[in-house]
Design an enzyme around this catalytic site. Structure first.
Site, short mmCIF file in Angstrom:
data_model
loop_
_atom_site.label_atom_id
_atom_site.label_comp_id
_atom_site.label_asym_id
_atom_site.label_seq_id
_atom_site.Cartn_x
_atom_site.Cartn_y
_atom_site.Cartn_z
CD GLU A 47 -3.01 -0.78 -0.04
OE1 GLU A 47 -3.08 0.36 -0.53
OE2 GLU A 47 -3.68 -1.74 -0.46
CE1 TYR A 141 -7.46 2.35 -0.63
CE2 TYR A 141 -5.11 2.86 -0.51
CZ TYR A 141 -6.15 2.04 -0.94
OH TYR A 141 -5.86 0.89 -1.63
CG ASP A 159 -8.38 3.87 -4.55
OD1 ASP A 159 -9.60 3.74 -4.82
OD2 ASP A 159 -7.49 3.31 -5.21
#
Length: 354
Positions: A47, A141, A159
Site C-alpha cells: 500500500e 485510505y 482511493d
C-alpha cells in the site's frame, strides 16, 4: 444507484460485483494472498509503494526485493535509514521510505511497552484503524486498506479509483471526502469485505476508467445513475507543470567522483550531484543535456565537467561545497542515490568518464 438502495437491490449489486471479481479480478497480485506469511506487513508495504507508483512497476521491480531485504517490521526497524532508502531506490517519493522506517521503529518500540498481544512479535502492526492512522505515512485510505486486507476487518475506504466509481454510481457532481466515505460504507459487503474492496479497486482500474469507461462490462451498470453522462461525474485536478533548468557539476579526483548528501526535504538522505553557480559554468566543460521529470517538475539538466582545482576557489555561495564526499564507482552500489543521480551516472558511463 439510489442514495439509499433497498436491501434487495444492494444485495444483488454486491453479488454481481463479487461474481465479476471472481472472473476478472487481479487475483495474481501477491499482496492479495491471504495465506502468505506476514500478511499484514506485506499489505502495508504494497500500500505504501502503490501510493505514488503503478502496480506493474511495484510488482516487477520493487515489491519482492524490498521484502527480501526487510522481511518484517522488526528487520525494517533495525535497519539504517540509508539501507531503506537504497532498497527504495527508483521508486521515488522517498518520504514514503523514511516514513515507513519511522513507522517500523514506532511499532517495535510500542510493542515493548504495550499490554496488547500480537499474533507475530516480528510484525507488531496495530489492526485498529485509529491506531494505524497515527502512524507516519498512513492516511485514511491506507489505514482502511491495511485493516481490511491485512486483518480482514469489515471496513470501507476510498482511493482515486473507488472515488470515481462512487461519483458515477450516485451521480455526484462533487463530493466531500466524508460524503464519499459514507457512500462507500453504505454499499460495503460486511460479510465479504476483502473481496468487495478488492473488486472495487479492480473495477476502477480496469472498467470504470477516467476516460472511455467500459460501461457495458460493468457489473454495476444497471444501477449506475451517471453512466449516460459519466464525464459530468468525474472529478480531476488539473496538473500544473513547472519547467526548470538545473546545472550540475562533475568533480573527479583520482577516479573518485564527488556527491553531496541532500538535506532538502524531497531528497533528504539521498546522494546527488552538486549544483554549481553560473561563474563555474563558464570555466567548465559542458558535457551535455538530459531531460528528467518528477511530480510536477519537468527538468532540463545541464552537466558540466568541472576542474577539480575550482573547488578551492569557489565562493561561499556554493552551498554544497562543504558537504561533498568522494566515492569510487564500486562503492556507489551501497549508496542511496536519487533517480536523477543514476541517470547522470549512466550518462557519464556512456561518455567513458566514470
Amino acid at each position: 444507484m439510489d442514495s439509499k438502495p433497498n436491501p434487495t437491490t444492494l444485495k444483488n449489486a454486491q453479488k454481481a460485483l463479487l461474481s465479476w471479481y471472481a472472473l476478472y479480478g487481479r487475483h495474481h497480485l501477491p499482496w492479495r494472498d491471504k495465506l502468505a506469511p506476514n500478511r499484514a506487513y506485506r499489505v502495508l508495504i504494497s500500500e505504501i509503494m502503490l501510493q505514488q507508483t503503478q502496480v506493474k512497476a511495484v510488482l516487477e521491480h520493487f515489491y519482492f526485493p524490498f521484502l527480501e531485504c526487510f522481511p518484517n517490521l522488526c528487520a525494517l526497524s533495525a535497519a539504517n535509514v540509508s539501507e531503506v532508502l537504497r532498497a527504495w531506490q527508483g521508486l521515488g517519493y522517498y518520504s514514503r521510505a523514511r516514513n515507513l522506517h519511522k513507522l517500523a521503529q514506532i511499532c517495535i518500540d510500542n510493542s515493548k511497552t504495550s499490554t496488547l498481544t500480537f499474533q507475530d512479535i516480528n510484525n507488531p502492526l496495530p489492526c485498529d484503524i485509529h491506531l494505524l492512522r497515527k502512524l507516519p505515512g498512513i492516511g485514511t485510505y491506507t489505514a482502511g486498506a491495511i485493516a481490511c486486507f491485512g486483518f480482514d476487518l469489515p471496513v470501507s475506504f476510498v482511493d482515486s479509483n473507488i472515488k470515481r466509481i462512487l461519483l458515477r454510481l450516485f451521480a455526484l457532481h462533487s463530493a466531500t471526502p466524508s460524503l464519499l466515505e459514507s457512500k462507500a460504507k453504505l454499499i460495503l459487503n460486511h460479510k465479504e469485505s476483502f473481496n468487495h474492496n478488492q473488486a472495487l479497486l479492480d473495477l476502477g482500474a480496469l472498467v470504470c476508467l477516467p476516460k472511455s469507461p467500459k460501461c457495458k462490462d460493468c457489473p454495476l451498470s444497471n444501477l449506475c445513475l451517471g453512466k449516460e453522462n459519466w464525464q459530468d461525474f468525474t472529478q480531476s485536478k488539473p496538473t500544473k507543470t513547472i519547467k526548470q533548468t538545473l546545472h550540475f557539476g562533475i568533480f573527479i579526483r583520482d577516479s573518485n567522483i564527488a556527491l553531496s548528501k541532500s538535506k532538502e526535504k524531497l531528497y533528504f538522505g539521498l546522494y546527488n550531484f552538486p549544483q554549481i553557480p553560473p561563474h563555474l559554468m563558464q570555466t567548465s566543460q559542458k558535457l551535455g543535456i538530459l531531460k528528467h521529470s518528477y511530480t510536477k517538475y519537468q527538468l532540463t539538466i545541464e552537466i558540466y565537467l568541472c576542474p577539480f582545482a575550482a573547488l578551492d576557489s569557489l565562493s561561499i555561495d556554493f552551498a554544497n561545497k562543504d558537504s561533498l564526499e568522494f566515492f569510487m564507482r564500486n562503492s556507489l552500489e551501497s549508496l542511496p542515490l536519487s533517480a536523477l543521480s543514476l541517470k547522470i551516472l549512466k550518462f557519464l558511463h556512456t561518455k567513458g568518464l566514470f
